[in-house]
Design a protein around this motif. Sequence first.
Motif, PDB file in Angstrom:
ATOM      1  N   UNK A  11      -2.136  -3.964  -3.084  1.00 35.94           N
ATOM      2  CA  UNK A  11      -2.380  -5.117  -2.207  1.00 35.94           C
ATOM      3  C   UNK A  11      -1.294  -6.149  -2.485  1.00 35.94           C
ATOM      4  N   UNK A  12      -0.364  -6.281  -1.551  1.00 40.58           N
ATOM      5  CA  UNK A  12       0.728  -7.229  -1.718  1.00 40.58           C
ATOM      6  C   UNK A  12       2.071  -6.540  -1.685  1.00 40.58           C
ATOM      7  N   UNK A  13       2.920  -6.931  -0.725  1.00 37.65           N
ATOM      8  CA  UNK A  13       4.220  -6.288  -0.548  1.00 37.65           C
ATOM      9  C   UNK A  13       5.377  -7.110  -1.069  1.00 37.65           C
ATOM     10  N   UNK A  14       5.157  -7.825  -2.175  1.00 36.35           N
ATOM     11  CA  UNK A  14       6.245  -8.571  -2.805  1.00 36.35           C
ATOM     12  C   UNK A  14       6.981  -7.732  -3.830  1.00 36.35           C
ATOM     13  N   UNK A  15       7.757  -8.392  -4.673  1.00 31.41           N
ATOM     14  CA  UNK A  15       8.629  -7.683  -5.603  1.00 31.41           C
ATOM     15  C   UNK A  15       7.854  -6.779  -6.553  1.00 31.41           C
ATOM     16  N   UNK A  16       6.781  -7.287  -7.165  1.00 32.64           N
ATOM     17  CA  UNK A  16       6.018  -6.485  -8.104  1.00 32.64           C
ATOM     18  C   UNK A  16       5.269  -5.350  -7.447  1.00 32.64           C
ATOM     19  N   UNK A  17       4.631  -5.632  -6.323  1.00 30.91           N
ATOM     20  CA  UNK A  17       3.853  -4.611  -5.631  1.00 30.91           C
ATOM     21  C   UNK A  17       4.711  -3.505  -5.062  1.00 30.91           C
ATOM     22  N   UNK A  18       5.834  -3.875  -4.456  1.00 29.48           N
ATOM     23  CA  UNK A  18       6.714  -2.871  -3.870  1.00 29.48           C
ATOM     24  C   UNK A  18       7.329  -1.991  -4.957  1.00 29.48           C
ATOM     25  N   UNK A  19       7.759  -2.606  -6.073  1.00 31.57           N
ATOM     26  CA  UNK A  19       8.329  -1.806  -7.157  1.00 31.57           C
ATOM     27  C   UNK A  19       7.299  -0.812  -7.699  1.00 31.57           C
ATOM     28  N   UNK A  20       6.085  -1.289  -7.922  1.00 38.12           N
ATOM     29  CA  UNK A  20       5.046  -0.394  -8.438  1.00 38.12           C
ATOM     30  C   UNK A  20       4.733   0.714  -7.439  1.00 38.12           C
ATOM     31  N   UNK A  21       4.602   0.362  -6.161  1.00 36.03           N
ATOM     32  CA  UNK A  21       4.284   1.356  -5.148  1.00 36.03           C
ATOM     33  C   UNK A  21       5.357   2.412  -5.009  1.00 36.03           C
ATOM     34  N   UNK A  22       6.611   1.979  -5.020  1.00 36.75           N
ATOM     35  CA  UNK A  22       7.710   2.925  -4.856  1.00 36.75           C
ATOM     36  C   UNK A  22       7.819   3.860  -6.062  1.00 36.75           C
ATOM     37  N   UNK A  23       7.749   3.290  -7.271  1.00 38.63           N
ATOM     38  CA  UNK A  23       7.869   4.116  -8.474  1.00 38.63           C
ATOM     39  C   UNK A  23       6.706   5.090  -8.603  1.00 38.63           C
ATOM     40  N   UNK A  24       5.502   4.631  -8.240  1.00 36.99           N
ATOM     41  CA  UNK A  24       4.338   5.525  -8.318  1.00 36.99           C
ATOM     42  C   UNK A  24       4.489   6.672  -7.318  1.00 36.99           C
ATOM     43  N   UNK A  25       4.955   6.362  -6.113  1.00 35.94           N
ATOM     44  CA  UNK A  25       5.134   7.407  -5.102  1.00 35.94           C
ATOM     45  C   UNK A  25       6.165   8.434  -5.554  1.00 35.94           C
ATOM     46  N   UNK A  26       7.177   7.974  -6.284  1.00 37.01           N
ATOM     47  CA  UNK A  26       8.216   8.891  -6.749  1.00 37.01           C
ATOM     48  C   UNK A  26       7.699   9.867  -7.804  1.00 37.01           C
ATOM     49  N   UNK A  27       6.530   9.580  -8.397  1.00 37.71           N
ATOM     50  CA  UNK A  27       5.931  10.527  -9.341  1.00 37.71           C
ATOM     51  C   UNK A  27       5.152  11.624  -8.615  1.00 37.71           C
ATOM     52  N   UNK A  28       5.019  11.468  -7.309  1.00 36.23           N
ATOM     53  CA  UNK A  28       4.214  12.403  -6.530  1.00 36.23           C
ATOM     54  C   UNK A  28       2.847  11.863  -6.187  1.00 36.23           C
ATOM     55  N   UNK A  29       2.537  10.657  -6.657  1.00 33.42           N
ATOM     56  CA  UNK A  29       1.242  10.049  -6.349  1.00 33.42           C
ATOM     57  C   UNK A  29       1.167   9.677  -4.868  1.00 33.42           C
ATOM     58  N   UNK A  30      -0.036   9.720  -4.315  1.00 35.26           N
ATOM     59  CA  UNK A  30      -0.268   9.289  -2.933  1.00 35.26           C
ATOM     60  C   UNK A  30      -0.515   7.789  -2.954  1.00 35.26           C
ATOM     61  N   UNK A  31       0.363   7.042  -2.298  1.00 38.97           N
ATOM     62  CA  UNK A  31       0.386   5.578  -2.422  1.00 38.97           C
ATOM     63  C   UNK A  31       0.320   4.917  -1.055  1.00 38.97           C
ATOM     64  N   UNK A  32      -0.426   3.821  -0.984  1.00 39.87           N
ATOM     65  CA  UNK A  32      -0.421   2.942   0.185  1.00 39.87           C
ATOM     66  C   UNK A  32      -0.158   1.518  -0.280  1.00 39.87           C
TER      67      UNK A  32
END
Length: 450
Positions: A11-32
Amino acid sequence: MSDFDFDLFVIGGGSGGVRAGRLAAETGARVAVAEEYRYGGTCVIRGCVPKKLMVYASRFSESFHDAQGYGWQVDGTPRFEWPQLRGAIHAELDRLEGIYRRNLANSGAKVLDGRAKLVDAHTVEVAGERYSAAHILIATGARPFVPDIPGCELALTSNEMFLLDEMPESIVVVGGGYIACEFAGILNGLGVKVDLIYRGSQILRGFDGELRNHVAHEMEKKGITIHTDCSVEEIEKTDAGVRLHLGGHGSIEAGAVLYATGRIPLSRNLGLDEIGVELGRGGAIRVDEWSQTTVPSIYAVGDVTDRMALTPIAIREGAAFVETVFRSNPTKPDYDLVPTAVFTQPELGTVGMTEEQARNTGEIDVYCTSFRSMAHVIAERDERMMMKLVVARDSGKVLGCHIAGEAAGEMIQMAGIAIKMGATKADFDRTVAVHPTAAEELVTLKAPIR
């Protein structure tokens, strides 16, 4: 495959949220990731980036003066056009937001537009749709705070400064922190008459006292009027703008008033209370050293936790969260010896302890110098730089470095590496100076002044 729609919902598309979302997705996790305003958050959309662009613009007023000292003939009176700068800034913000969205999508994350609200420990609702997730990360940031005084609705905040139709001829900036002081310098450089009102005895509370005094003095030399030990009791609308009634100090009139009196976490109306997420002072989400809230499946990073409100820290917290939860590599954010810069005019760069803090740890030596930059001598500009090292007397370890002047932010990044590594004053001394530069003063300070 888990029973949840996603492994992570941010929840939140700022610097912290986007970094976490992108890195998690790169592990193969399903991310929104869901964002209700614009991707990029406060820093990119209405904070650091547009502010720094305005800092650059505001410096040209002095550059035109300096150019004449170097032999350039500047014909006529330079004229600033705010609509042109505003358009250029927003074009750049559109470009950056596009990059944030593309990076998320390219990592495999689902990008959602809309306000998200928690339904329970594993469910989020966005625009009437519900999504379940094994983990939820809250990275909603913070918003400007305006005190509840009569006429407070007349005040601008930093959010609106990039959207103004026109620049006021005069403005009162209320506050003494980095946002207030940065905007005071920006607006002054763009030709606006600026008064700065602060309730404390000196601006930039928390920074080194000697540097605070130096920056305040230089700001005043540039034409900013600073009123300390002063507070606003009421704001009144006038035909020309606003009138501020000051407690025991009469009143002051201006075309507009900007409040920069701090920021508060954006945690309201997210459904946190209903599901048992504990909040602290000012609505900050309470988290442990792993960024985990009192509800085990829910984490939080960035300004909404009110730990250290800096964009690079939010990014580090987001990355540490992913390492801990999705890479089975428990990682804590490191808050020790964080270099930072305040884009006042002159700039202020700092890392480590202030002199006041260091004196509480034992005997210290203080090395300090003040000088006029070579660039300003021929230009006949009356502006001085200041550099200061705070050193432990017994070990010689550099405890703090503080710089005020041109490129202070650039210099403190490099000094921060050395100090983070545990550099001593002897390490600085044996480093050959780069001449002629202002930064060479850091390695040529020979004798302590106290």
